[in-house]
Design a protein around this motif. Structure first.
Motif: not given
Length: 565
Positions: A39, A42, A107
């Protein structure tokens, strides 16, 4: 009622417990370092980091399960002290940039993710195939309202030969939405490897080519929407016999040719068929009479032929509520005139459940059909205008034709316009349906309007004569009344002042005489008023909003005068 209330309370209590149970591990458990790393990477890979994640002003927790849009769950196979990210909802968060195909910011490394929503952002570039191929638990993927481009890849191609047979996990994806992007194509194998797909939407892209035949392999597909693209070829290339669970088909605003495939009738659960604005030709398939769940049928703006046959077939669809046949059957004769009312005589019985009928701009000949009288629930006749129909007026809403005779008193007894208490819920609002004027709710089977189309009566551009019936004043729910461009004579009825909801009154280009009733100044919602080119006389009321109407609204009446005109 008591049972329903108790059931609602119990369900609400259980839902609260579920949400609480989802969140209880916080403070005791935390997300895995691997998920947090994905995360964070990302966020860093975007043009600008996600403001509400670490480094922003809203949340600086090291536990990614506490970050906005992230939900975690302790899985049985996971460590007892760690949670896995299973739900990621970043819709409308202002994300910009492209999605990584590989690396720490991909992801696809969230291998326990079941829900991913990145819609309503400014993401661009290609859609990584890994989002479907390497995320076996993903059930919902929403990438709509972005700027993704290129082709939606062949979802089975990257998998090694025989991979599925050797234990490679098949995708569990059930909902895929890539609508409102800039995608240019779909590989023919787009649905291979997606055996559980139930909903696929790719509307409003730049898709070219034919409708992928591989869609037939999605036997569980219930909703298919590829409206507003540049798809071409024959619709019959898609094998609908393998899509027996299909409930809604949207392929409007494309360049499809050929006939409506008869195999579509094998989808017995179909409720919505929207094929408007294509180049389809030929008749409506006879087998469509078996579609007993069909509620919405739109083939407007095509080249469909055989109106009598189409009506006879569609009247067997007992659930049909919306039927739009606009701009087809060019020059054919409207069936159902005098002497052709019963089916035995080759006529049409009517459509008892029909709420909306659109048959405009077909250049139809003959009389306004008498079978409309059997369509008791018809609330919008949208419309029989721009045809060549003659005879008496039977219904509403837009009947701009070549109608003659007097305005029938039966119009003044239309329940949908007399009082709000008499209106059904389905008449509450109507807006673009497949054509973005009207919308059809597949699950509820209801017609509703996005933009609240006002209740209207349009009899303009005919050859109606006689006087305006005073009984029109009984249509208390009327918002728009247009009787312009006829040969109506006599006075303007003072009873029109009872139309308290009236917003527009158009009476121009007639032979009306007498004075403008001063009581009309009490119509406080009236924003458009035109009585030009009549034989009116006297003083223009200088009351309320009458002084705001332009002088052109009163022109062409030599005997009419006022302080400001």
């Amino acid at each position: 009622m008591i049972f329903t209330l108790r059931y609602t309370r119990v369900w609400s209590h259980l839902l609260s417990l579920y949400v609480l149970a989802w969140q209880l591990p916080r403070g005791v458990f935390s997300c895995t370092p691997a998920d947090r790393s994905v995360l964070s990477s990302f966020s860093d890979s975007l043009d600008a980091g996600i403001a509400v994640w670490p480094g922003g002003v809203v949340n600086s927790s090291s536990d990614c399960c506490r970050w906005p849009g992230v939900r975690c769950r302790r899985l049985s196979a996971a460590s007892e002290s760690e949670l896995r990210v299973v739900h990621l909802d970043l819709a409308g968060r202002g994300l910009a940039g492209s999605l990584r195909v590989q690396g720490g910011g991909s992801l696809a490394r969230l291998d326990k993710l079941s829900f991913l929503n990145l819609s309503r952002n400014s993401l661009h570039g290609p859609i990584p195939p890994e989002l479907l191929l390497r995320m076996p638990r993903l059930r919902v993927l929403d990438l709509s309202h972005n700027f993704f481009s290129g082709q939606l890849a062949d979802m089975a191609a990257p998998a090694p030969a025989g991979a599925f047979e050797s234990g490679y996990p098949k995708s569990k994806l059930a909902h895929l939405d890539v609508s409102l992007n800039s995608l240019t194509g779909l590989h023919d194998g787009v649905c291979r490897g997606l055996p559980r797909l139930r909903s696929f939407s790719a509307e409003s892209n730049l898709l070219a080519g034919t409708v992928p035949r591989s869609l037939s392999s999605c036997s569980g597909l219930e909703y298919l929407n590829m409206d507003n693209n540049s798809l071409h070829g024959a619709l019959g290339d898609l094998n609908f016999t393998r899509l027996s669970r299909l409930r809604a088909l949207h392929l409007g605003w494309n360049q499809l040719r050929g006939r409506i495939p008869e195999s579509l009738s094998s989808c017995r659960h179909l409720r919505v068929v929207n094929l408007r604005r294509n180049f389809l030709s030929g008749p409506v398939p006879s087998a469509f009479r078996h579609l007993q769940s069909l509620a919405f049928f739109n083939v407007g703006n095509n080249s469909i032929t055989g109106i009598a046959h189409a009506l006879r077939v569609l009247q067997e669809c007992r659930a049909l509520a919306v039927k739009i046949l606009t701009m087809n059957f060019h020059g054919e004769e409207m069936p159902g005139g005098p002497g052709m009312i019963d089916a035995g005589a080759g006529g049409i019985r009517g459509f008892p459940r029909l709420q909306l009928l659109g048959m405009a701009a077909c250049a139809l000949r003959g009389a306004v059909p008498q079978w409309l009288r059997a369509s008791a629930r018809l609330s919008v006749l949208d419309h029989l205008s721009w045809n060549r129909l003659t005879g008496a007026v039977l219904y509403r809403i837009d009947l701009s034709n070549e109608l003659t005779g007097d305005i029938p008193l039966s119009i003044t007894r239309m329940k949908s316009l007399v009082a709000a208490d008499d209106m059904s819920a389905s008449q509450a609002s109507l807006s673009d349906y497949g054509v973005r004027l009207y919308n059809w709710h597949v699950d509820c089977g209801e017609l509703w309007y996005d933009g609240n189309i006002p209740a209207s009566l349009d009899l303009s551009q005919n050859s109606l004569a006689g006087t305006i019936p005073p009984e029109i004043g009984d249509l208390r729910e009327l918002n728009i009344l247009n009787l312009s461009w006829n040969a109506l004579s006599g006075p303007i009825p003072a009873t029109l002042a009872s139309l308290a909801s009236l917003q527009a009154l158009e009476l121009s280009h007639n032979e009306l005489a007498g004075e403008i009733p001063a009581s009309l100044a009490g119509l406080t919602f009236l924003s458009s008023f035109d009585v030009s080119h009549n034989r009116l006389r006297g003083v223009i009321p200088n009351l309320s909003q009458f002084s705001t109407f332009p002088c052109s609204s009163f022109a062409g009446n030599p005997g009419l005068h006022g302080e400001y005109c």
